[in-house]
Design an enzyme around this catalytic site. Sequence first.
Site, PDB file in Angstrom:
ATOM      1  N   HIS A   1       0.862  -1.181   0.000  1.00  0.00           N
ATOM      2  CA  HIS A   1       0.000   0.000   0.000  1.00  0.00           C
ATOM      3  C   HIS A   1       0.896   1.228   0.000  1.00  0.00           C
ATOM      4  O   HIS A   1       1.687   1.435   0.922  1.00  0.00           O
ATOM      5  CB  HIS A   1      -0.921   0.018   1.219  1.00  0.00           C
ATOM      6  CG  HIS A   1      -1.849   1.202   1.239  1.00  0.00           C
ATOM      7  ND1 HIS A   1      -3.100   1.173   0.658  1.00  0.00           N
ATOM      8  CD2 HIS A   1      -1.692   2.454   1.747  1.00  0.00           C
ATOM      9  CE1 HIS A   1      -3.676   2.355   0.816  1.00  0.00           C
ATOM     10  NE2 HIS A   1      -2.842   3.152   1.477  1.00  0.00           N
ATOM     11  N   CYS A   2       0.771   2.040  -1.038  1.00  0.00           N
ATOM     12  CA  CYS A   2       1.645   3.205  -1.207  1.00  0.00           C
ATOM     13  C   CYS A   2       0.871   4.467  -0.839  1.00  0.00           C
ATOM     14  O   CYS A   2      -0.048   4.859  -1.568  1.00  0.00           O
ATOM     15  CB  CYS A   2       2.152   3.290  -2.643  1.00  0.00           C
ATOM     16  SG  CYS A   2       3.308   4.655  -2.905  1.00  0.00           S
ATOM     17  N   PRO A   3       1.205   5.127   0.269  1.00  0.00           N
ATOM     18  CA  PRO A   3       0.500   6.380   0.603  1.00  0.00           C
ATOM     19  C   PRO A   3       0.835   7.521  -0.342  1.00  0.00           C
ATOM     20  O   PRO A   3       0.056   8.469  -0.466  1.00  0.00           O
ATOM     21  CB  PRO A   3       0.985   6.679   2.036  1.00  0.00           C
ATOM     22  CG  PRO A   3       2.305   5.997   2.142  1.00  0.00           C
ATOM     23  CD  PRO A   3       2.216   4.776   1.284  1.00  0.00           C
TER      24      PRO A   3
ATOM     25  N   GLY B   1      -1.711   7.151  -2.857  1.00  0.00           N
ATOM     26  CA  GLY B   1      -3.050   7.087  -2.288  1.00  0.00           C
ATOM     27  C   GLY B   1      -3.836   5.868  -2.685  1.00  0.00           C
ATOM     28  O   GLY B   1      -5.067   5.934  -2.774  1.00  0.00           O
TER      29      GLY B   1
END
Length: 375
Positions: A168-170, A173
């Site tokens: 999951h890449c912030p 997003g």
Amino acid sequence: MSAVMVTKKVTRKWEKLPGKNTFCCDGRVMMARQKGVFYLTLFLILGTCSLFFAFECPYLAVHLSPAIPVFAVLLFLFVMAMLLRTSFSDPGVLPRALPDEATFIEMEIEAANGNVPTGQRPPPRIRNVQINGQIVKLKYCYTCKIFRPPRASHCSICDNCVDRFDHHCPWVGNCVGRRNYRYFYLFTLSLSLLTIYIFTFNIVHVVLRSVDSGFVLVCFFTLWSVVGLTGFHTYLISLNQTTNEDIKGSWSGKNRVQNPYSHRNFLKNCCEVLCGPAYPSVLDKRAPIQEGSAGPTAGPVPETSTGPVPEPATTKTTAPLIPNEHTPEDAKPSIGAPPATSSSPKEEKPPTPQDPASPSPSQDADPAQAKEKTH
């Protein structure tokens, strides 16, 4: 009578999907709820490129070549396109099991495990499949109520199972999975090239004009972080491996298990990850859902001036048309046997021979005409 049109509220599947995702543009755009870091990414890219276009590009276009800002604009547009494609697309979210499917899976698991004594921990819910001669374990997701496919994992931030889950890449997003990994890699690769391009011509601008610029320092730290991330994912692609598998040590370390998905060839692994087929979404987010209807209807009920249409009468049968497991053996109809006749006197139809005592009107008229002729 005038027909009254009843409008039913039509909703889309994306409005009822579980999980912690947000949708816009009628379900076409799908992102995580935590989008603050994504806005920071946009601000950094737009801000850096704006400063470069405003201060360095005019001088470099006049004194070196006008192709420098043109190539920078094309590279900037490609970076933004890959970023938005990664952020706004479905990463490969797997649909959750329906209540009936979840109940059936639970019954299968209980039947396979048997009766577990009280106080004893039940065995793990795992299924084994063979992929390229290698045994791979499929783990059960207690949230989605499904056995996850190979390489899938449950994202705790988005609360969904994602096929070929990478991470999951912030910064974008969104989750990175099967359906948007190639766009994520192209985004990091093009952003690295753009950062190197801006950093190089920024140094050229400082040397030509003999001025100090703090913008070079900002580009230097950005360069190492972005290029390092791109190099790490290039290494993973060469092995046909995901970030999740690399962190867990699924194909290395104590297990010493060979990666069943790797072709043992750099070019083949790169072609499979980057040039493979585009997988469609299995969510069908924009499919309509009819609310307020118990089920499909055959059509409108015709209205008459005399009143409502009476319901057809139903008759009881001694056995169902199609025997099932709940039907007793003595009640099931046998194949080839004659149909059973009812013993009720009400249902028996009496024979209809012609009754001589009750002649028809035509027969009564013939004797009367004969008497008139005789008189």
